[in-house]
Write a protein that holds these residues in place. Sequence first.
Motif, PDB file in Angstrom:
ATOM      1  N   PHE A 173     120.312  -8.995 -84.448  1.00 16.62           N
ATOM      2  CA  PHE A 173     119.017  -9.661 -84.592  1.00 16.62           C
ATOM      3  C   PHE A 173     118.193  -8.892 -85.605  1.00 16.62           C
ATOM      4  N   SER A 174     117.249  -9.568 -86.170  1.00 14.22           N
ATOM      5  CA  SER A 174     116.398  -8.970 -87.187  1.00 14.22           C
ATOM      6  C   SER A 174     115.522  -7.893 -86.564  1.00 14.22           C
ATOM      7  N   HIS A 175     115.307  -6.803 -87.316  1.00 14.03           N
ATOM      8  CA  HIS A 175     114.437  -5.729 -86.825  1.00 14.03           C
ATOM      9  C   HIS A 175     112.966  -6.120 -86.930  1.00 14.03           C
ATOM     10  N   LYS A 176     112.710  -7.175 -87.657  1.00 20.68           N
ATOM     11  CA  LYS A 176     111.338  -7.653 -87.785  1.00 20.68           C
ATOM     12  C   LYS A 176     111.218  -8.960 -87.021  1.00 20.68           C
ATOM     13  N   LEU A 177     110.267  -9.006 -86.128  1.00 25.54           N
ATOM     14  CA  LEU A 177     110.075 -10.193 -85.308  1.00 25.54           C
ATOM     15  C   LEU A 177     108.701 -10.768 -85.568  1.00 25.54           C
ATOM     16  N   ASN A 178     108.678 -11.983 -86.088  1.00 25.86           N
ATOM     17  CA  ASN A 178     107.407 -12.669 -86.341  1.00 25.86           C
ATOM     18  C   ASN A 178     107.204 -13.750 -85.295  1.00 25.86           C
ATOM     19  N   THR A 179     106.053 -13.765 -84.734  1.00 30.56           N
ATOM     20  CA  THR A 179     105.761 -14.790 -83.738  1.00 30.56           C
ATOM     21  C   THR A 179     104.272 -15.069 -83.719  1.00 30.56           C
ATOM     22  N   SER A 180     103.948 -16.241 -83.332  1.00 28.29           N
ATOM     23  CA  SER A 180     102.543 -16.601 -83.159  1.00 28.29           C
ATOM     24  C   SER A 180     102.414 -17.331 -81.835  1.00 28.29           C
ATOM     25  N   ILE A 181     101.421 -16.950 -81.084  1.00 29.62           N
ATOM     26  CA  ILE A 181     101.196 -17.550 -79.774  1.00 29.62           C
ATOM     27  C   ILE A 181      99.910 -18.342 -79.820  1.00 29.62           C
ATOM     28  N   SER A 182     100.013 -19.585 -79.514  1.00 31.00           N
ATOM     29  CA  SER A 182      98.816 -20.418 -79.499  1.00 31.00           C
ATOM     30  C   SER A 182      98.863 -21.315 -78.277  1.00 31.00           C
ATOM     31  N   PHE A 183      97.711 -21.583 -77.770  1.00 29.74           N
ATOM     32  CA  PHE A 183      97.623 -22.456 -76.602  1.00 29.74           C
ATOM     33  C   PHE A 183      96.546 -23.486 -76.854  1.00 29.74           C
ATOM     34  N   VAL A 184      96.967 -24.716 -76.882  1.00 34.74           N
ATOM     35  CA  VAL A 184      96.026 -25.804 -77.087  1.00 34.74           C
ATOM     36  C   VAL A 184      95.870 -26.552 -75.765  1.00 34.74           C
ATOM     37  N   ALA A 185      94.716 -26.416 -75.191  1.00 32.17           N
ATOM     38  CA  ALA A 185      94.478 -27.067 -73.909  1.00 32.17           C
ATOM     39  C   ALA A 185      94.339 -28.568 -74.096  1.00 32.17           C
ATOM     40  N   ASN A 186      95.050 -29.333 -73.288  1.00 37.28           N
ATOM     41  CA  ASN A 186      94.897 -30.779 -73.364  1.00 37.28           C
ATOM     42  C   ASN A 186      93.626 -31.202 -72.637  1.00 37.28           C
ATOM     43  N   GLN A 187      93.327 -32.473 -72.714  1.00 38.51           N
ATOM     44  CA  GLN A 187      92.069 -32.940 -72.150  1.00 38.51           C
ATOM     45  C   GLN A 187      92.021 -32.743 -70.639  1.00 38.51           C
ATOM     46  N   GLN A 188      93.162 -32.957 -69.964  1.00 37.37           N
ATOM     47  CA  GLN A 188      93.189 -32.770 -68.517  1.00 37.37           C
ATOM     48  C   GLN A 188      92.849 -31.336 -68.145  1.00 37.37           C
ATOM     49  N   THR A 189      93.433 -30.385 -68.872  1.00 36.92           N
ATOM     50  CA  THR A 189      93.156 -28.973 -68.596  1.00 36.92           C
ATOM     51  C   THR A 189      91.687 -28.650 -68.823  1.00 36.92           C
ATOM     52  N   LYS A 190      91.112 -29.202 -69.891  1.00 37.11           N
ATOM     53  CA  LYS A 190      89.696 -28.957 -70.180  1.00 37.11           C
ATOM     54  C   LYS A 190      88.805 -29.483 -69.058  1.00 37.11           C
ATOM     55  N   ILE A 191      89.138 -30.690 -68.562  1.00 41.60           N
ATOM     56  CA  ILE A 191      88.342 -31.285 -67.478  1.00 41.60           C
ATOM     57  C   ILE A 191      88.438 -30.429 -66.212  1.00 41.60           C
TER      58      ILE A 191
END
Length: 808
Positions: free
Chosen positions: A491-509
């Motif tokens: 596996f690559s010694h460099k690990l790129n990742t991005s974590i994002s969380f988009v709350a849907n409308q139900q979660t917001k309510i």
Amino acid sequence: MKVSYNWLRQFLQFDLEIEKVGELLTDLGLEVEGIEKVESIKGSLAGVVVGKVLTCDKHPNADKLNITTVDLGDGSAVQIVCGAPNVAAGQMVPVATIGTVLYDAKGEGFKIKKGKIRGEESHGMICAEDELGLGSSHEGILVLDENLVVGTPCAEVFNIEIDYVFEIGLTPNRADAMSHYGVARDLRAGLIQQGTSLELISPSVSDFHVDERTFKIDIEVADRELTPRYCGISITDIQVKDSPEWIQNRLKAIGITPKNNIVDITNYVLHELGQPLHAFDAAKIRGNKIVVKNAEEGTKFTTLDEVERELSSEDIMICDAEHNPLCIAGVFGGLHSGVNEHTNSIFLESAYFNPVSVRKTAKRHALNTDASFRFERGIDINMTKYALKRAALLIEEYAGGKLSSDVLDFYPEKMEDFQVFLSFENAYRLIGQEIPEETIKNILASLDIKISSVTEAGLGLTIPSYRVDVQREADIIEEILRVYGYNNVEFSHKLNTSISFVANQQTKIENTTANQLTALGFNETMANSLTKPEYVEVLESLNEDHNVTMLNPLSNDLKVMRQSLLFSGLESVAYNINRKQNALKFYEFGKSYHKYDSGYEEKKHLTLFVTGVKSKDTWTRKSEGANFFYIKGIVNVLLEKLGLVHVKSTPTKSDVFSEGITLSIGKTKIADVGVVKPTILKKFSIKQEVLFADFNWQNVLDLVKNKKIKVVELPKFPSVKRDLALLLNKEVDFKEIYNLAFQSERKLLKEVDLFDVYQGDNLPEGKKSYAVSFVLQNEKKTLAEKEIEKIMQKLQRTFEKNLDAVLR
């Protein structure tokens, strides 16, 4: 599962360090959770040497003591005071030198120290058999062979065995590794991948032969689906005694207490090859016949643990010709058919029972044995006869038995090995890199997986019968990867990742609602969706036929999915009240579950529970108890927060409440709010009032999602609120008042609310008092006092005429 290092080396001749073996087993998926050193005699007799008694004289100050001088082989003699009656000059004896730690039967150690006994110095201890842990005799000192060399460590004389035991966290799918032979087989595959090729040594049964065909016990199997294979053999002229020391050492190392040679041999073969065996006292088998059948419902049967159990018709039983039960198949033997010191003939059983049936039986009777542990995960059906022969030869050798019948083998339909096709492309995709085809073939060969066909696309494979967990292509790829080594995947010694969380409308309510409730002093609860089946009997609106029942419940209290969130909430309320927490505000987002003719259905809910005071006492005000109007206000605040207005309240039809309302918008029901019936609270031993709100959360979500914001002009003219305190018959409910009010005045009446109910002293018998508010508004002009009074008189007359109401 415990695995002995020395036992493994009976199958593989290797000299790996203990830690290296543990690391390799873990890499192969047999995670080693710990390694323990085990000694056949605790302490391994360290510090105990062979000594020669040179002189032995009576102690001058004690009649029962002797003063000896003992040569320990180091060039000088030491004086030891000994009380054994059999000590004499010229004997070779075991001597515990100064500083030696000996252990008693409980495993507690005591250190040998220099001391004085009745005025005479003693520099060690001449030991008896029990003091060394070699037996139970304490009649005198242990006298050794006179040909031994003085100073020889006693650990060498008595062949003390030191072993190391691996504690393996065996996952349920690895039925193939439920024996030392299976673990050795896996270890061999790992060593081959590392470049070390070793022969897997199988116990030989080539000497197996029938001594005399003089005692045959027939076999009858009623259901070949539940018992696909059943083998047995009769063995006569056995002598039940202690098993040989080497078998006892193997069993002790993995935590099994030896009993006698017959039982120990069946246990030994079980842990050696993974095949459970059972020995029946042949004299207890009436009619010289074994019948494998299902038990009759309700039959009483006493197992080896002296517990009488009630059998189910689903239990597979081993019975005799008169259908008397002898053993719960694959789980536990019977008290009256087992081997004891008087047994001289046995019937030895080796079988394959249906894993699902054994699992259900073991759970039904709360029994978890070494046999059921293996049967319910799936053993190797092809090991059945081989293991029987292995055990029979050991019994013949160490119990003096004679093999007195042929092996009876009920195996009407041979179980075929499973066929799987492996695609190279899929293997590379799942593993994440290309492994050479030859490496894949070598790994498969080391796992006894036969290559039946080869194409450019992949391999046609035949899976051995002992790998019951390998049924799919993905399983094959997992096998290749674990032997190849997860650590060998690049596996690559460099690990790129991005974590994002988009709350849907139900979660917001839901988050908006949760934040609002938290700000109002509520605590969120999360209850188990599994609950007691008898809760449906509490409410008439619940139906037992709608229960979603677990096929394999953990307990009777967690047998069905909940049809209502009410009961789990009341359990939490009761739990807290019992711990002196009387002021409670809870909310829970959860689901209810129902089974209908049309299928299964889940419903989303938000529930609120309030009991006790609204808030704590302060120096400016005293606390007030929560009431119906408090929780109704909370509900209104939540709905306004979500933008839900023009909510209509009507009397509730729910049988949860003694008093309550249903809130809705148009024809869409939103929630039921009210006071929980005392009869329901009584079942949870709750003695204080509990307020409950149950939102149909899916309806709320749909209304909020579909709600279009519409801006309207604020009313120019004010609304007017008037109240009536009505004395009514007890059977009149708020719904009747509500309906009559709107029938009487359709244009200007906007709201009707019940804000107080009184039943008690100072009221005529059979009467109650309702305080009802009415909101009136004309959107085109300000209402005159005469108009208001006219409408109120009209409402009063309507109630008096239709409900026999009296204005208080």
